[in-house]
Design a protein around this motif. Structure first.
Motif, PDB file in Angstrom:
ATOM      1  N   PHE A  57       0.853  -1.189   0.000  1.00  0.00           N
ATOM      2  CA  PHE A  57       0.000   0.000   0.000  1.00  0.00           C
ATOM      3  C   PHE A  57       0.887   1.235   0.000  1.00  0.00           C
ATOM      4  O   PHE A  57       1.945   1.242   0.638  1.00  0.00           O
ATOM      5  CB  PHE A  57      -0.833   0.080   1.294  1.00  0.00           C
ATOM      6  N   GLU A  58       0.448   2.299  -0.685  1.00  0.00           N
ATOM      7  CA  GLU A  58       1.070   3.604  -0.463  1.00  0.00           C
ATOM      8  C   GLU A  58       0.233   4.355   0.554  1.00  0.00           C
ATOM      9  O   GLU A  58      -1.003   4.454   0.410  1.00  0.00           O
ATOM     10  CB  GLU A  58       1.142   4.431  -1.755  1.00  0.00           C
ATOM     11  N   ALA A  59       0.891   4.876   1.593  1.00  0.00           N
ATOM     12  CA  ALA A  59       0.197   5.683   2.601  1.00  0.00           C
ATOM     13  C   ALA A  59       0.120   7.127   2.120  1.00  0.00           C
ATOM     14  O   ALA A  59       1.138   7.716   1.751  1.00  0.00           O
ATOM     15  CB  ALA A  59       0.950   5.613   3.931  1.00  0.00           C
ATOM     16  N   VAL A 116       5.818   5.041   2.537  1.00  0.00           N
ATOM     17  CA  VAL A 116       5.521   6.332   3.163  1.00  0.00           C
ATOM     18  C   VAL A 116       6.252   7.421   2.381  1.00  0.00           C
ATOM     19  O   VAL A 116       7.428   7.264   2.050  1.00  0.00           O
ATOM     20  CB  VAL A 116       5.995   6.316   4.639  1.00  0.00           C
ATOM     21  N   ASN A 117       5.548   8.518   2.077  1.00  0.00           N
ATOM     22  CA  ASN A 117       6.161   9.629   1.340  1.00  0.00           C
ATOM     23  C   ASN A 117       7.062  10.461   2.250  1.00  0.00           C
ATOM     24  O   ASN A 117       6.708  10.764   3.393  1.00  0.00           O
ATOM     25  CB  ASN A 117       5.069  10.517   0.737  1.00  0.00           C
ATOM     26  N   VAL A 118       8.218  10.834   1.716  1.00  0.00           N
ATOM     27  CA  VAL A 118       9.190  11.624   2.464  1.00  0.00           C
ATOM     28  C   VAL A 118       9.453  12.915   1.694  1.00  0.00           C
ATOM     29  O   VAL A 118       9.628  12.880   0.479  1.00  0.00           O
ATOM     30  CB  VAL A 118      10.507  10.823   2.625  1.00  0.00           C
ATOM     31  N   LEU A 149      10.199   3.765   1.679  1.00  0.00           N
ATOM     32  CA  LEU A 149      10.087   5.222   1.623  1.00  0.00           C
ATOM     33  C   LEU A 149      10.014   5.670   0.172  1.00  0.00           C
ATOM     34  O   LEU A 149      10.723   5.144  -0.684  1.00  0.00           O
ATOM     35  CB  LEU A 149      11.292   5.881   2.307  1.00  0.00           C
ATOM     36  N   GLU A 150       9.117   6.627  -0.100  1.00  0.00           N
ATOM     37  CA  GLU A 150       8.995   7.191  -1.448  1.00  0.00           C
ATOM     38  C   GLU A 150       9.569   8.600  -1.428  1.00  0.00           C
ATOM     39  O   GLU A 150       9.178   9.418  -0.613  1.00  0.00           O
ATOM     40  CB  GLU A 150       7.514   7.256  -1.876  1.00  0.00           C
ATOM     41  N   LEU A 151      10.487   8.855  -2.356  1.00  0.00           N
ATOM     42  CA  LEU A 151      10.984  10.221  -2.474  1.00  0.00           C
ATOM     43  C   LEU A 151      11.147  10.610  -3.929  1.00  0.00           C
ATOM     44  O   LEU A 151      11.313   9.750  -4.793  1.00  0.00           O
ATOM     45  CB  LEU A 151      12.292  10.401  -1.706  1.00  0.00           C
ATOM     46  N   MET A 177      11.734   5.631  -6.079  1.00  0.00           N
ATOM     47  CA  MET A 177      11.868   6.955  -6.690  1.00  0.00           C
ATOM     48  C   MET A 177      10.504   7.344  -7.255  1.00  0.00           C
ATOM     49  O   MET A 177      10.023   6.743  -8.211  1.00  0.00           O
ATOM     50  CB  MET A 177      12.935   6.885  -7.787  1.00  0.00           C
ATOM     51  N   ASP A 178       9.902   8.367  -6.645  1.00  0.00           N
ATOM     52  CA  ASP A 178       8.530   8.777  -6.937  1.00  0.00           C
ATOM     53  C   ASP A 178       8.494   9.734  -8.138  1.00  0.00           C
ATOM     54  O   ASP A 178       9.487  10.417  -8.418  1.00  0.00           O
ATOM     55  CB  ASP A 178       7.989   9.514  -5.697  1.00  0.00           C
ATOM     56  N   ASP A 179       7.367   9.786  -8.823  1.00  0.00           N
ATOM     57  CA  ASP A 179       7.127  10.776  -9.882  1.00  0.00           C
ATOM     58  C   ASP A 179       8.197  10.735 -10.966  1.00  0.00           C
ATOM     59  O   ASP A 179       8.512  11.763 -11.583  1.00  0.00           O
ATOM     60  CB  ASP A 179       7.063  12.207  -9.310  1.00  0.00           C
ATOM     61  N   LEU A 198      11.311   2.221  -9.355  1.00  0.00           N
ATOM     62  CA  LEU A 198      10.984   3.514  -9.964  1.00  0.00           C
ATOM     63  C   LEU A 198       9.478   3.597 -10.093  1.00  0.00           C
ATOM     64  O   LEU A 198       8.845   2.689 -10.625  1.00  0.00           O
ATOM     65  CB  LEU A 198      11.561   3.606 -11.385  1.00  0.00           C
ATOM     66  N   LYS A 199       8.895   4.692  -9.629  1.00  0.00           N
ATOM     67  CA  LYS A 199       7.463   4.896  -9.824  1.00  0.00           C
ATOM     68  C   LYS A 199       7.274   5.836 -11.002  1.00  0.00           C
ATOM     69  O   LYS A 199       7.651   7.012 -10.926  1.00  0.00           O
ATOM     70  CB  LYS A 199       6.824   5.467  -8.553  1.00  0.00           C
ATOM     71  N   PHE A 200       6.736   5.307 -12.098  1.00  0.00           N
ATOM     72  CA  PHE A 200       6.502   6.120 -13.294  1.00  0.00           C
ATOM     73  C   PHE A 200       5.322   7.044 -13.045  1.00  0.00           C
ATOM     74  O   PHE A 200       4.225   6.588 -12.711  1.00  0.00           O
ATOM     75  CB  PHE A 200       6.204   5.218 -14.497  1.00  0.00           C
TER      76      PHE A 200
HETATM   77 CA    CA Z   1       4.226   8.877  -3.602  1.00  0.00          CA
END
Ligand code: CA
Ligand code: C2E
Ligand code: CA
Ligand code: CA
Length: 275
Positions: A57-59, A116-118, A149-151, A177-179, A198-200
């Motif tokens: 899950f992404e929080a 969790v987003n950072v 962790l997502e950054l 790696m977000d976005d 990697l999150k596209f």
């Molecule tokens: Ca995110």
């Protein structure tokens, strides 16, 4: 003429004053939100494209303001970053995610990783990595590996941020790696970090179901991800066509409204019970 001009200036000044008052109010309200428990996390499923199984899950943070109602993170996270209060919000989010995984597990539900987003400011704090590592080390072994962790790439501009990432990956905390694909990419930096995925970004995924030029751009970046030996999570998948095209391209994971909107914790429990 003159009169109108002066009127403009007066209106402009009072506009600035209103802005300043609003900012002060928002800052006070964010502090109060932390103290009074007005934040909560919602959880968006991340799915394996070939099996449609849940992989995590992404929080995502939510704020119900007592007078103004729900305020989107896009409307308060940037301000929380400017004022520095994001660091305390970020600590709260990490603690809440850990508590949530533990609570689900103790209720006999599946153990599911949560990312969790950072924010950039957190990552730039010299003690950030050490604090997170200590927090996770203090947990029972079954919980320790469930936090990622997502950054975003733009957080990596400073030496200190890079050093934080190196410390976190050395402690085997998965970093997403977000976005990815928005803004500039420093590929040499990315290739030197032991990233997990990697999150596209959604902007890369939009219309890949039916638009040849979007498909070509996305394919080129997927080749890049392959070259970097990084697994991909496609974000913002909204249609069956997009999901199918991505699966055909060998993309392993996806997230988006097609599979599920972010879920309130009660809805996440119902979702886990159906697994
Ligand atoms: Ca995110
Ligand atoms: P993000 O990290 O890129 O999160 C993905 C955003 O896309 C979320 O918006 C999510 O609800 C939305 N989304 C997911 N699937 C779809 C889809 O199929 N279509 C569309 N149109 N949107 C989709 P949300 O929850 O409003 O969060 C916005 C941003 O706020 C996040 O973007 C992230 O940058 C930030 N944020 C959220 N929670 C936190 C947090 O706890 N800490 C920090 N530092 N930032 C956070
Ligand atoms: Ca994202
Ligand atoms: Ca984003």
């Amino acid at each position: 003429g003159k009169e109108l001009g002066r009127g403009h200036i007066r209106r402009f000044e009072s506009h600035m004053a209103t802005q300043a008052v609003r900012q002060l109010e928002l800052e006070r309200d964010l502090r109060r939100a932390l103290l009074e428990g007005q934040f909560r996390l919602v959880y968006q499923p991340q799915i394996a494209l070939n099996t449609t199984e849940l992989i995590g899950f992404e929080a995502l943070i939510r704020w119900r303001h007592p007078e103004r109602g729900e305020i989107s993170p896009n409307d308060f996270i940037p301000f929380a970053e400017q004022t520095g209060i994001i660091c305390r919000i970020g600590e709260w989010a990490l603690d809440c995610a850990i508590w949530q995984i533990k609570t689900w597990h103790e209720a006999g539900l599946a153990l599911v990783p949560v990312s969790v987003n950072v924010s950039a400011l957190q990552l730039a704090q010299p003690l950030f990595a050490a604090t997170v590592i200590a927090r996770l080390d203090a947990l029972p072994a079954y919980l320790r590996n469930q936090i990622a962790l997502e950054l975003t790439e733009s957080t990596l501009m400073h030496e200190q941020a890079l050093s934080s990432v190196h410390q976190l990956t050395a402690a085997e905390i998965p970093i997403f790696m977000d976005d990815f694909g928005t803004g500039y990419s420093n590929l040499s930096t990315i290739s030197q970090l032991a990233l997990s995925k990697l999150k596209f970004d959604r902007s890369l995924i939009q219309n890949v179901g039916n638009d040849a030029s979007h498909q070509r751009v996305c394919r080129a970046l997927l080749d890049l991800a392959d070259a970097l030996e990084l697994e991909v999570i496609a974000e913002g998948v909204e249609t069956l066509e997009e999901a199918q095209w991505l699966a055909e391209q060998g993309v392993l994971y996806a997230q988006g409204y097609w599979f599920s909107h972010p879920l309130e914790s009660a809805a996440a429990i119902a979702y886990l019970k159906r697994l």
